[in-house]
Design a protein around this motif. Structure first.
Motif, PDB file in Angstrom:
ATOM      1  N   GLY A  90       0.783  -1.226   0.000  1.00  0.00           N
ATOM      2  CA  GLY A  90       0.000   0.000   0.000  1.00  0.00           C
ATOM      3  C   GLY A  90       0.814   1.273   0.000  1.00  0.00           C
ATOM      4  N   ILE A  91       2.131   1.194  -0.038  1.00  0.00           N
ATOM      5  CA  ILE A  91       2.984   2.384   0.010  1.00  0.00           C
ATOM      6  C   ILE A  91       3.216   2.914  -1.401  1.00  0.00           C
ATOM      7  CG2 ILE A  91       5.281   3.252   0.630  1.00  0.00           C
ATOM      8  CD1 ILE A  91       5.328   1.275   2.909  1.00  0.00           C
TER       9      ILE A  91
ATOM     10  N   ALA B 257      10.499  16.044   3.578  1.00  0.00           N
ATOM     11  CA  ALA B 257       9.812  16.066   4.866  1.00  0.00           C
ATOM     12  C   ALA B 257       8.622  17.028   4.764  1.00  0.00           C
ATOM     13  CB  ALA B 257      10.769  16.489   5.969  1.00  0.00           C
ATOM     14  N   ASP B 258       7.763  16.988   5.765  1.00  0.00           N
ATOM     15  CA  ASP B 258       6.579  17.852   5.765  1.00  0.00           C
ATOM     16  C   ASP B 258       7.005  19.322   5.750  1.00  0.00           C
ATOM     17  OD1 ASP B 258       3.938  18.534   5.846  1.00  0.00           O
ATOM     18  OD2 ASP B 258       3.828  18.493   8.039  1.00  0.00           O
TER      19      ASP B 258
ATOM     20  N   SER C 133      -0.094   6.168   1.871  1.00  0.00           N
ATOM     21  CA  SER C 133       1.124   5.924   2.651  1.00  0.00           C
ATOM     22  C   SER C 133       2.338   6.118   1.757  1.00  0.00           C
ATOM     23  CB  SER C 133       1.131   4.504   3.225  1.00  0.00           C
ATOM     24  OG  SER C 133       0.093   4.330   4.162  1.00  0.00           O
ATOM     25  N   THR C 134       3.348   6.775   2.295  1.00  0.00           N
ATOM     26  CA  THR C 134       4.604   6.978   1.584  1.00  0.00           C
ATOM     27  C   THR C 134       5.740   6.418   2.436  1.00  0.00           C
ATOM     28  OG1 THR C 134       5.111   9.140   2.548  1.00  0.00           O
ATOM     29  CG2 THR C 134       3.642   9.108   0.630  1.00  0.00           C
ATOM     30  N   PRO C 135       6.936   6.279   1.885  1.00  0.00           N
ATOM     31  CA  PRO C 135       8.046   5.743   2.680  1.00  0.00           C
ATOM     32  C   PRO C 135       8.359   6.547   3.933  1.00  0.00           C
ATOM     33  CG  PRO C 135       8.598   5.640   0.361  1.00  0.00           C
ATOM     34  CD  PRO C 135       7.307   6.396   0.459  1.00  0.00           C
ATOM     35  N   ILE C 136       8.013   7.851   3.949  1.00  0.00           N
ATOM     36  CA  ILE C 136       8.395   8.639   5.119  1.00  0.00           C
ATOM     37  C   ILE C 136       7.201   9.079   5.955  1.00  0.00           C
ATOM     38  CG2 ILE C 136      10.478   9.474   3.980  1.00  0.00           C
ATOM     39  CD1 ILE C 136       9.143  12.135   3.570  1.00  0.00           C
TER      40      ILE C 136
ATOM     41  N   LYS D 171       0.542   8.489   6.767  1.00  0.00           N
ATOM     42  CA  LYS D 171      -0.680   9.098   6.261  1.00  0.00           C
ATOM     43  C   LYS D 171      -0.326  10.414   5.594  1.00  0.00           C
ATOM     44  CE  LYS D 171      -3.714   6.994   9.735  1.00  0.00           C
ATOM     45  NZ  LYS D 171      -4.695   7.226  10.827  1.00  0.00           N
ATOM     46  N   GLU D 172      -0.452  10.439   4.286  1.00  0.00           N
ATOM     47  CA  GLU D 172      -0.121  11.622   3.509  1.00  0.00           C
ATOM     48  C   GLU D 172      -1.279  11.911   2.566  1.00  0.00           C
ATOM     49  OE1 GLU D 172       1.077  14.535   3.062  1.00  0.00           O
ATOM     50  OE2 GLU D 172       3.199  13.886   3.036  1.00  0.00           O
ATOM     51  N   LEU D 173      -1.522  13.205   2.288  1.00  0.00           N
ATOM     52  CA  LEU D 173      -2.569  13.589   1.350  1.00  0.00           C
ATOM     53  C   LEU D 173      -2.160  13.203  -0.066  1.00  0.00           C
ATOM     54  CD1 LEU D 173      -3.523  17.135   2.690  1.00  0.00           C
ATOM     55  CD2 LEU D 173      -4.719  14.970   3.078  1.00  0.00           C
ATOM     56  N   GLY D 174      -3.119  12.630  -0.805  1.00  0.00           N
ATOM     57  CA  GLY D 174      -2.816  12.259  -2.179  1.00  0.00           C
ATOM     58  C   GLY D 174      -2.388  13.445  -3.015  1.00  0.00           C
ATOM     59  N   VAL D 175      -2.959  14.643  -2.759  1.00  0.00           N
ATOM     60  CA  VAL D 175      -2.592  15.818  -3.540  1.00  0.00           C
ATOM     61  C   VAL D 175      -1.128  16.188  -3.338  1.00  0.00           C
ATOM     62  CG1 VAL D 175      -3.267  17.497  -1.764  1.00  0.00           C
ATOM     63  CG2 VAL D 175      -3.367  18.132  -4.187  1.00  0.00           C
TER      64      VAL D 175
END
Length: 725
Positions: A194-195, A270-271, A315-318, A321-325
């Motif tokens: 799922g990542i 990073a965020d 989901s991303t490697p880092i 929970k990340e927004l798809g946009v």
């Protein structure tokens, strides 16, 4: 081991890809892409925006206002990660219908129904700006197709077999989609876990190649024509029989390398809060015109929903929970900045060559280098592979997977170590087979573990020493021939040795019929005094059983008896001898005295004699003092004791009486009170005393008679003198 890993790598089962993904994920977490402003912004319809402006979905007039505001601020492209696939429920005509259905309605609300439809207003706003609508791709077949504004051109054979294929779409209403400058799909699928590690830039529907939202936003921002796709046969990279795949995509002046299926390897930052602007600040006029231009002029703006219940989370490697946009925005950033992660076609070949070469180097070198240097070589190979992979990722954006070459190094080294361990165990077994008939099992194990102990030298330890000897062995030797004599000794000494080894003794040597054993070396034995006493008692018990079992056996010389001398004290123990030949043995006064005590068992006619120090350390055993004697070759006198039995014997009335009468006799004897001494001797001969001291009593009866005839000198101290060893 290297060959097995190579075969596994060649077949590429799913586990191989999963391992690679985990490695590259860890790299991204260790070193995210440094954020650099690439003129990409995200307008987020977040929780605060929903709180201020009301429940979603909003009237399309709000979306039109947002679009016009961004267009007026000079945005280069406005891409919506929102699919306007359903008519607006708040449009005037629909609102008029709802009002007419109300029982309290007054009029037909025709003026309201005549107002411009909200979807039309949004479509007009779309037409006034550089906008890109989003659409979903589905596997369910339908007739809906996204609006094609510029299309996709291919250099080479269209790589349709390599691209993800879909049968249907969910697209914006024509009144909206046809007015926009472009359309891109927003569907993103992760890997098995799922990542999202790679963002798709291209997909196909009904044999038509369509671009992603990020790719179409880049095209619109540059005012470019069709997206250019370079396939493998159009770039000269197709091998015979291979499926045509994607090599790169280009839009305007921007080009990006892709995977074979048209995906962009993502290197996430990073965020970064400065990348995102809440939608309410635009819609409520919180930003000045100058601030709007600073934030959006010349920028690609992605509009997405981050509010609870609306958000498209991936989901991303880092980030879990990340927004798809954000994925779309970061894909656009990487293409603009030209910062890519790539896994080149030659990566698999390099990894396999490293696996084989390093495996061969370790396999051929490590055995000759030994465990330490071989381990250092393997560690160097392991560190080199991992460091090289990290360096390639960190400095060149190359995804070179180190796991299998590293596994090759480790597995080959483990295999070599296992073989070496097997050979060493065989060598130890050979040592056991060669020496366990001569040395104690503990000593053989110690030498097998550390052959370096076979060096000259010793240490001083507190030890207990045992000498045993067969009585009348000269007469036995006369009776038997050499072979019969050896057979008798084997039948006698084998069970005796079993007793000694069971009581943790180390067998020093066999001297014909004699045995020398000791305790507390080479292994520590805190109970060595008790173990020695038990061994001496059990040796006599074993001999009684042997005599009974061999009664009438011509190979057994009748009633065999042994004498045992025990002593404790400091000894020097270690490897003694010469540099040509050595023996693990011990020396010291304690050893000499134990030997003299064994000889004195014949004089005093008792089975077991103890030295004074040992008797003091065995208070629980049935011991009786016999004499103070000066042995041959030793100036200091020694108080000697007979070991008559185990601890349970000490509570018996016979032994208690024996010990008391023996003490009284010795006191009278040493005090020259011959009458009292003789009376004590008579009492000791009574039936209520412990047997076994008849020889001792006879010695003292003779001494007392002699002293009556010839009294001892005035300086007589009661010490006897042994006349022979």
């Amino acid at each position: 081991m290297a060959l097995l890993l190579l075969i596994l790598h060649l077949f590429q089962p799913p586990i191989v890809g999963q391992i690679s993904n985990l490695v590259f994920d860890s790299y991204q977490r260790a070193w995210p892409r440094p954020y650099e402003d690439a003129a990409v912004r995200i307008v987020d319809i977040d929780d605060e925006t929903i709180r201020r402006l009301g429940q979603w979905p909003w009237p399309r007039t709000d979306m039109a206002r947002l679009t016009d505001s961004l267009t007026g601020a000079g945005a280069a492209a406005i891409a919506f990660d929102v699919v306007f696939s359903e008519p607006d429920r708040t449009s005037p005509a629909r609102a008029a219908e709802i009002l007419r259905a109300n029982p309290e309605a007054r009029g037909d609300y025709s003026e309201i129904a005549a107002m411009t439809d909200h979807d039309e207003l949004l479509g007009q706003a779309m037409g006034r700006g550089p906008t890109v609508t989003g659409f979903f791709l589905t596997n369910e077949a339908n007739a809906v197709r996204p609006t094609e504004q510029a299309g996709v051109a291919v250099s080479g054979t269209p790589p349709l077999d390599a691209l993800p294929a879909y049968n249907g779409a969910i697209a914006a209403l024509p009144v909206i989609g046809t007015r926009a400058s472009g359309a891109g799909f927003v569907s993103i699928q992760g890997d098995r876990d799922g990542i999202i590690r790679a963002a798709p830039l291209l997909s196909s529907i009904d044999g038509r190649i369509v671009p992603s939202l990020s790719l179409e936003a880049l095209r619109v921002a540059q005012g470019a024509g069709a997206v250019m796709v370079r396939s493998s046969d159009g770039s000269g990279e197709l091998g015979a029989g291979e499926i045509t795949s994607v090599v790169a995509v280009k839009t305007g002046e921007l080009e990006a390398p892709t995977t074979h299926s048209g995906e962009l390897w993502m290197h996430y930052t990073a965020d970064r809060p400065e990348r995102i602007v809440p939608a309410w600040r635009i819609l409520e006029g919180d930003l000045s015109e100058a601030e709007m231009r600073r934030l959006f002029e010349g920028h690609i703006v992605f509009v997405g929903t981050g509010a609870q219940g609306l958000r498209d989370l991936v989901s991303t490697p880092i980030r879990e929970k990340e927004l798809g946009v954000v994925v779309h925005a970061q894909a656009a950033e990487q293409i603009i900045l030209g910062e890519f992660l790539t896994r080149p076609d030659w990566a698999l070949g390099v990894e396999r060559v490293l696996l084989v070469v390093l495996g061969l180097v370790i396999a051929l070198s490590a055995p000759g280098l030994g465990a330490l240097r071989g381990g250092l070589l393997a560690l160097l190979g392991l560190v080199g592979v991992i460091a090289g992979s990290w360096f390639a990722f960190r400095n060149a954006g190359l995804l070179l997977e180190p796991t299998f070459p590293a596994l090759g190094v480790v597995s080959v080294y483990i295999a070599i170590t296992a073989v070496s361990f097997y050979r060493e165990e065989r060598a130890r077994s050979h040592i056991h087979n060669a020496f366990d008939r001569y040395l104690s099992p503990e000593l053989v194990d110690r030498i097998a573990r550390d052959p370096g102990q076979l060096e000259l030298g010793g240490e001083v330890r507190q030890m207990t020493v045992l000498f045993s000897d067969v009585r009348g062995f000269s007469r036995i030797s006369e009776r038997f021939g050499p072979q019969e004599l050896i057979g008798f000794l084997i039948n006698l000494l084998t069970p005796m040795t079993d007793v000694l080894l069971a009581r943790k003794a180390t067998i020093d040597k066999y001297i014909g019929d004699a045995v020398l054993a000791f305790w507390n070396a080479p292994l520590d034995d805190p109970d060595h005094e008790q173990n020695a006493a038990w061994a001496a008692l059990e040796m006599h018990e074993t001999l009684r059983r042997l005599n009974a079992d061999n009664a009438g056996n011509p190979a057994w010389p009748g009633q065999v008896s042994i004498g045992v001398g025990l002593n404790t004290g400091p000894c020097c123990v270690g490897n003694m001898g010469s540099r040509q030949r050595l023996s693990y043995s011990l020396i010291g006064d304690t050893v000499n005295l134990a030997s003299r005590l064994e000889s004195l068992t014949k004089v005093y006619a008792v089975p077991i004699l103890l030295g004074e120090d040992l008797a003091a350390r065995l208070p629980a055993f049935a011991t009786v003092e016999l004499d103070v004697i000066r042995v041959v070759g030793r100036d200091a006198p020694e108080r000697i004791f007979a070991l008559l039995g185990p601890p349970e014997m000490t509570s018996g009335p016979a032994f208690i009486a024996t010990r008391e009468r023996m003490s009284a006799m010795l006191a009278a004897y040493r005090g020259r009170d011959w009458d009292a001494a003789e009376a004590a001797l008579e009492a000791l001969r009574g039936p209520e005393t412990t047997p076994g001291l008849e020889g001792v009593l006879a010695i003292y009866a003779t001494r007392i008679a002699d002293f009556r005839r010839t009294p001892p000198p005035d300086d007589w101290d009661g010490i006897s003198q042994a006349l022979e060893k």
